[in-house]
Design an enzyme around this catalytic site. Structure first.
Site: not given
Length: 355
Positions: A27, A43, A87, A126, A144, A195, A301
């Site tokens: 960032r 990303e 992964g 995204y 996302d 959140c 998964t």
DNA sequence: AAGTCGTGGTG
DNA sequence: TCACCAAGACT
């Protein structure tokens, strides 16, 4: 619509972001323009992956491949090894393919629009929005999991995900301020730190007043989504064969599919109806195989896996079967083993040692 | 358009 | 233990 409920303003979120923004390796600092290559790479790594897991990979990756051109020119084995353990390995294959396109067809510069980015391999809705907004300050929506949660709560969106995604996107675009890059990151920071999925810190939220879910006391019930079912456990065998000089028998998996392009210790197909009595049929070669008592368990998964480990010592003149090779013990760490085979290998080496 | 595709952390 | 989740994409 209750007309007395205040409408959310992006300015309130940005003011919060200016005070509480997280410092992250990829960032840019306030006022700086972000490096598109670093933004893009981060990303891709962050897709379905936690910041904690990504950080060390990102640092190593940037040191090893400092530019998109360096990445484009690197051999795929090198890229897969740098990704091993993270992964979702198709991300690494697509990342490499994307770098080659950017280096070869775009002069080493990433497209600066959402549409242009969306054309590149590994970049979906995204990521195109995120890179366009964060790296080029375009007014794009980057929806996302965080943003889905924030927006479905803010507007008490009852439709289930992923069906509600277009609506969430509309809501984001409708709030778009003059700082698109910061807005995108602010939404994600809010979702990640305030959140949260469980026990959100509504008292600290800059949007606590306009949040319809909080007003109703139903924050934690958003976003709505159908429960997903877990797959049946599959079983299989893994064969750890060590030559007298310590070299271990390995092979590279096919490029596509599960763990595609990664390195494994030999074994057969994984099945729900696997019969342990027939496990030795999957052995890569004839040897004095010894079965370890404790199987290796791993959870993917969509299914749990239980691998029975067999070990054997091979003579110095042992030949690697077709499609396989011996890796010197000291170079095992350079192989692109996914975690499940790292577990199998460690269990096997442990078993060999105590005999 | 559901299923496929990893791994580690968490409550 | 177990279901859920994490800056999703691809088929």
């Amino acid at each position: 619509m209750d007309a007395t409920v205040r409408q959310p303003r992006a300015a309130d979120l940005l003011a919060w972001y200016d005070r509480h923004r997280r410092v992250l390796p990829w960032r840019a600092l306030p006022g700086e323009q972000a490096d598109p290559y670093r933004v893009w790479a981060s990303e891709i790594m962050l897709q379905q992956t936690t910041i904690t897991a990504v950080k060390p990979y990102f640092e190593r990756f940037m040191a090893r491949f400092p530019t998109v051109d360096a990445l484009a020119q690197a051999p795929s084995e090198s890229v897969m090894q740098a990704w091993a353990g993270l992964g979702y390995y198709s991300r690494a294959r697509n990342l490499h393919a994307c770098a080659k396109v950017v280096a070869g067809q775009h002069g080493g510069r990433f497209p600066d629009t959402e549409e242009g980015l969306r054309e590149l391999p590994g970049i979906g809705a995204y990521t195109a929005g995120a890179v366009a907004a964060i790296a080029f300050d375009r007014p794009a929506a980057a929806v996302d999991g965080n943003v889905e949660r924030v927006m479905t709560r803010l507007f008490a969106i009852e439709e289930e995900m992923p069906g509600a995604k277009p609506l969430v996107r509309e809501r984001v675009l409708a709030l778009m301020p003059s700082r698109p890059g910061d807005f995108a990151q602010a939404l994600m920071d809010l979702g990640a730190t305030i959140c949260t999925p469980r026990s959100p810190a509504c008292g600290l939220c800059p949007w606590r007043e306009p949040c319809r879910a909080r007003i109703a006391g139903t924050q934690e019930t958003y976003p709505r989504k159908a429960a997903k079912k877990t797959g049946k456990t599959r079983f299989g065998a893994a064969f750890v064969a060590m030559r007298e000089d310590g070299a271990v028998l390995v092979r590279t998996r096919p490029a596509k599919g599960l763990l595609g392009g990664m390195v494994e210790v030999p074994g057969g197909e994984w099945r729900a109806d696997y019969r342990l009595e027939e496990a030795l049929r999957d052995a890569p070669l004839v040897a004095q195989w010894r079965r370890l008592i404790a199987p290796v368990r791993h959870v993917f998964t969509h299914f749990p896996l239980e691998l029975t480990i067999f070990v054997a010592k091979l003579p110095l003149d042992a030949q690697a079967p077709e499609g396989m090779r011996f890796t010197p013990f000291a170079r095992l760490r350079e192989e692109a083993f996914p975690s499940v085979f790292l577990k199998a290998l460690e269990a096997g080496l442990e078993g060999l040692q105590r005999h």
